[in-house]
Design a protein around this motif. Structure first.
Motif, PDB file in Angstrom:
ATOM      1  N   GLN A   1      -8.473   7.992   2.363  1.00  0.00           N
ATOM      2  CA  GLN A   1      -9.097   6.279   2.771  1.00  0.00           C
ATOM      3  C   GLN A   1      -8.015   6.165   0.846  1.00  0.00           C
ATOM      4  O   GLN A   1      -8.584   6.868  -0.584  1.00  0.00           O
ATOM      5  CB  GLN A   1     -10.520   6.326   1.567  1.00  0.00           C
ATOM      6  N   GLN A   3      -8.386   2.813  -1.909  1.00  0.00           N
ATOM      7  CA  GLN A   3      -8.574   1.941  -2.982  1.00  0.00           C
ATOM      8  C   GLN A   3      -7.727   1.546  -3.302  1.00  0.00           C
ATOM      9  O   GLN A   3      -6.992   2.430  -4.012  1.00  0.00           O
ATOM     10  CB  GLN A   3     -10.007   2.539  -3.494  1.00  0.00           C
ATOM     11  N   VAL A   5      -6.900  -2.107  -5.665  1.00  0.00           N
ATOM     12  CA  VAL A   5      -8.086  -3.283  -6.899  1.00  0.00           C
ATOM     13  C   VAL A   5      -7.204  -4.000  -8.359  1.00  0.00           C
ATOM     14  O   VAL A   5      -6.470  -3.969  -8.294  1.00  0.00           O
ATOM     15  CB  VAL A   5      -8.985  -2.454  -8.280  1.00  0.00           C
ATOM     16  N   GLY A  26      -8.283   6.930  -4.238  1.00  0.00           N
ATOM     17  CA  GLY A  26      -8.373   7.652  -3.292  1.00  0.00           C
ATOM     18  C   GLY A  26      -7.209   8.470  -2.756  1.00  0.00           C
ATOM     19  O   GLY A  26      -6.613   9.597  -4.033  1.00  0.00           O
ATOM     20  N   TYR A 106      -4.511  -0.634   4.072  1.00  0.00           N
ATOM     21  CA  TYR A 106      -5.686  -1.119   3.066  1.00  0.00           C
ATOM     22  C   TYR A 106      -5.449  -1.912   2.881  1.00  0.00           C
ATOM     23  O   TYR A 106      -4.322  -2.146   1.942  1.00  0.00           O
ATOM     24  CB  TYR A 106      -5.674   0.500   2.409  1.00  0.00           C
ATOM     25  N   GLY A 108      -7.028  -4.670  -1.109  1.00  0.00           N
ATOM     26  CA  GLY A 108      -7.535  -5.502  -2.167  1.00  0.00           C
ATOM     27  C   GLY A 108      -8.516  -6.408  -1.729  1.00  0.00           C
ATOM     28  O   GLY A 108      -8.096  -6.595  -0.427  1.00  0.00           O
ATOM     29  N   GLN A 109      -9.528  -6.342  -2.965  1.00  0.00           N
ATOM     30  CA  GLN A 109     -10.211  -7.370  -2.811  1.00  0.00           C
ATOM     31  C   GLN A 109     -10.219  -8.755  -3.192  1.00  0.00           C
ATOM     32  O   GLN A 109     -10.190  -9.961  -2.762  1.00  0.00           O
ATOM     33  CB  GLN A 109     -11.738  -7.155  -3.509  1.00  0.00           C
TER      34      GLN A 109
END
Length: 117
Positions: A1, A3, A5, A26, A106, A108-109
């Protein structure tokens, strides 16, 4: 995984500059191409810039000559330098990493960029 940001968004006047960053953590050894997208209210998500593991880049037509994507593999970050900002650049900006073997995506927010006087 993996991550991701994002940071660096904010309010800027037309003609101004902002620098967005995306920090990965990760399973960073699996990261290949990294991409910045953006999405404005009521619009589809739009590709902004791409950078490969070797540093090759490509840009959306609307940002060519104004935005620059870069990556620091040692720090596991990808950045987006945005110059000569226009009100139409207002959007949420998302960072995406693509698994180098798996092809998994993957995200990000997102970070909000608002260009307004």
């Amino acid at each position: 995984q993996v991550q991701l940001v994002e940071s660096g968004g904010g309010l800027v006047q037309p003609g101004g500059s902002l620098r967005l960053s995306c920090a990965a953590s990760g399973s960073i050894f699996s990261i290949g191409t990294m991409v910045w997208y953006r999405q404005a209210p009521g619009n589809q998500r739009e590709l902004v810039a791409i950078i490969t593991t070797s540093g090759s880049t490509n840009y959306g037509d609307s940002v060519k000559g104004r935005f620059t994507i870069s990556r620091d593999n040692a720090k596991n970050t990808v950045s987006l330098q945005m110059n000569s900002l226009k009100p139409e650049d207002t959007a949420i900006y998302y960072c995406k990493a693509v698994g180098i073997i798996s092809g998994a995506a993957y995200w990000g927010q997102g970070t909000q960029v608002t260009v307004s006087s």
